[in-house]
Design an enzyme around this catalytic site. Structure first.
Site, PDB file in Angstrom:
ATOM      1  N   PRO A 118      14.833  61.676 -16.344  1.00 44.28           N
ATOM      2  CA  PRO A 118      14.514  60.461 -16.658  1.00 44.28           C
ATOM      3  C   PRO A 118      15.567  59.538 -16.194  1.00 44.28           C
ATOM      4  O   PRO A 118      16.620  59.394 -16.633  1.00 44.28           O
ATOM      5  CB  PRO A 118      14.319  60.533 -18.311  1.00 44.28           C
ATOM      6  CG  PRO A 118      14.246  61.968 -18.521  1.00 44.28           C
ATOM      7  CD  PRO A 118      15.176  62.579 -17.325  1.00 44.28           C
ATOM      8  N   GLU A 119      15.006  58.436 -15.355  1.00 40.39           N
ATOM      9  CA  GLU A 119      15.755  57.306 -14.733  1.00 40.39           C
ATOM     10  C   GLU A 119      14.819  56.028 -14.872  1.00 40.39           C
ATOM     11  O   GLU A 119      14.140  56.581 -15.992  1.00 40.39           O
ATOM     12  CB  GLU A 119      15.899  57.643 -13.142  1.00 40.39           C
ATOM     13  CG  GLU A 119      16.444  59.001 -12.531  1.00 40.39           C
ATOM     14  CD  GLU A 119      16.401  59.056 -11.182  1.00 40.39           C
ATOM     15  OE1 GLU A 119      16.843  57.858 -10.317  1.00 40.39           O
ATOM     16  OE2 GLU A 119      16.538  60.099 -10.576  1.00 40.39           O
ATOM     17  N   ARG A 162      17.845  71.032 -23.100  1.00 39.19           N
ATOM     18  CA  ARG A 162      19.049  71.130 -22.804  1.00 39.19           C
ATOM     19  C   ARG A 162      20.124  70.471 -23.674  1.00 39.19           C
ATOM     20  O   ARG A 162      21.296  70.549 -23.567  1.00 39.19           O
ATOM     21  CB  ARG A 162      19.496  70.672 -21.158  1.00 39.19           C
ATOM     22  CG  ARG A 162      19.074  71.885 -20.327  1.00 39.19           C
ATOM     23  CD  ARG A 162      19.026  71.415 -19.009  1.00 39.19           C
ATOM     24  NE  ARG A 162      20.506  71.442 -18.466  1.00 39.19           N
ATOM     25  CZ  ARG A 162      20.791  70.964 -17.410  1.00 39.19           C
ATOM     26  NH1 ARG A 162      19.810  70.631 -16.228  1.00 39.19           N
ATOM     27  NH2 ARG A 162      22.001  71.127 -16.783  1.00 39.19           N
TER      28      ARG A 162
END
Length: 292
Positions: A2-3, A124
DNA sequence: CACTTGACCTGTCCGC
DNA sequence: TGCGGACAGGTCAAGT
């Protein structure tokens, strides 16, 4: 992963789906992902109505009518997925794409009115959710030092060049990834915009001309806008607020295209290397390290 | 101060 | 097949 374009895509979806909903119950697996005190949650989150969904850099801001804001960072594998009656309907065209939630990556669950739910999933566990007074959001460390939004009108080539030149002795890729220089660029769009500007990612900033930086500015805006239009990039985990994947990766020129031809040179293959500690994709013919 | 590297995590893939 | 290790990449802390 996700940018800026991915987070903006999630924001656009949540703006449509979430605003007007009331949060009834919040549950989370451990305090690591959501470290707020339960008394804050009881007082300012439970019973609150969502009034706006904003974004700053790669951070999502869900404003509540209690003058508190849910501040959410997806980091690498975070997802925010909304499920309402409209998502579940039998025969829904996307039914087969939507896995059952919660799943084993679900860290936080928000139960909403009208039978809807919002899931924060994070394989994560690098991402996080915080509940803060809205007025304090600009004062958290990250917000104080993060650079300008690259797609805002007041972000100009002049400002870009001034800010990135502060990182004269580092690679241009490391400078683009530095969120204090400008906000929202990550590994995918760094590689894509540097290919667009024909600059090798390992080139030191001091060895990049103003004309090249100006070209890079244009390419950054082009790539980010295109990626938002395509709903972001899904490499592995990323999905939007409806649980659907983005398609920018199908339009990528270099990212994850090692061994495939450069779009400018059908006889030259994209190579993968490591720059600024990240997997880096370049065309060895149109991106060369130049020193002045 | 400028800059680089390692830690945080888990799932996947590759070689033996 | 199983197993160890490398890898994925956003941000911060610690190191040079």
């Amino acid at each position: 992963m996700p940018e800026l374009p991915e987070v903006e895509t999630v924001r656009l979806g949540l703006e449509k789906l979430l605003v007007g909903h009331t949060i009834l119950v919040e549950t989370h697996d451990t305090d690591k992902g959501f470290p707020n005190s339960s008394s804050d949650v009881e007082q300012f989150l439970v019973g609150a109505e969502v009034i706006a969904v904003r974004r700053r850099a790669k951070v999502l801001l869900i404003d509540l009518n209690t003058s508190y804001t849910l501040v959410i960072h997806l980091k690498m594998t975070g997802q925010l997925v909304y499920r309402g009656k409209e998502s579940f309907g039998a025969g829904h065209p996307n039914e087969s794409l939507i896995g059952a939630l919660p799943d084993r990556s679900t860290r936080v669950t928000f139960e909403l009115d009208r039978g809807a739910k919002l899931f924060f999933n994070d394989q994560r566990k690098f991402g996080w959710v915080r509940l803060l007074p809205t007025i304090e959001v600009p004062n958290i460390d990250f917000m104080k030092k993060v650079g300008p939004e690259p797609l805002e009108d007041d972000f100009t080539p002049k400002i870009f060049i001034e800010r990135i030149r502060r990182r004269a002795n580092t690679s241009i890729k490391a400078a683009l990834l530095d969120q204090t220089v400008l906000a929202g660029i990550g590994n995918i769009y760094a590689d894509e915009s540097l290919w667009g500007a024909k600059i090798h990612p390992a080139t030191h900033v001091k060895d990049v001309s103003d004309a090249e930086l100006k070209k890079l500015f244009t390419e950054i805006q082009y790539v980010l806008r295109l990626a938002i239009e395509k709903g972001g990039s899904t490499d592995k985990n990323y999905v939007n607020a409806e649980g659907k994947k983005g398609s920018y990766i199908d339009f990528a020129r270099v990212f994850r295209r090692e061994g495939l031809p450069c779009p400018r040179h059908s006889d030259t293959l994209i190579v993968k290397s490591k720059v600024a500690g990240r997997g880096t994709h370049t065309c060895p013919r149109c991106q060369t390290i130049v020193k002045y």
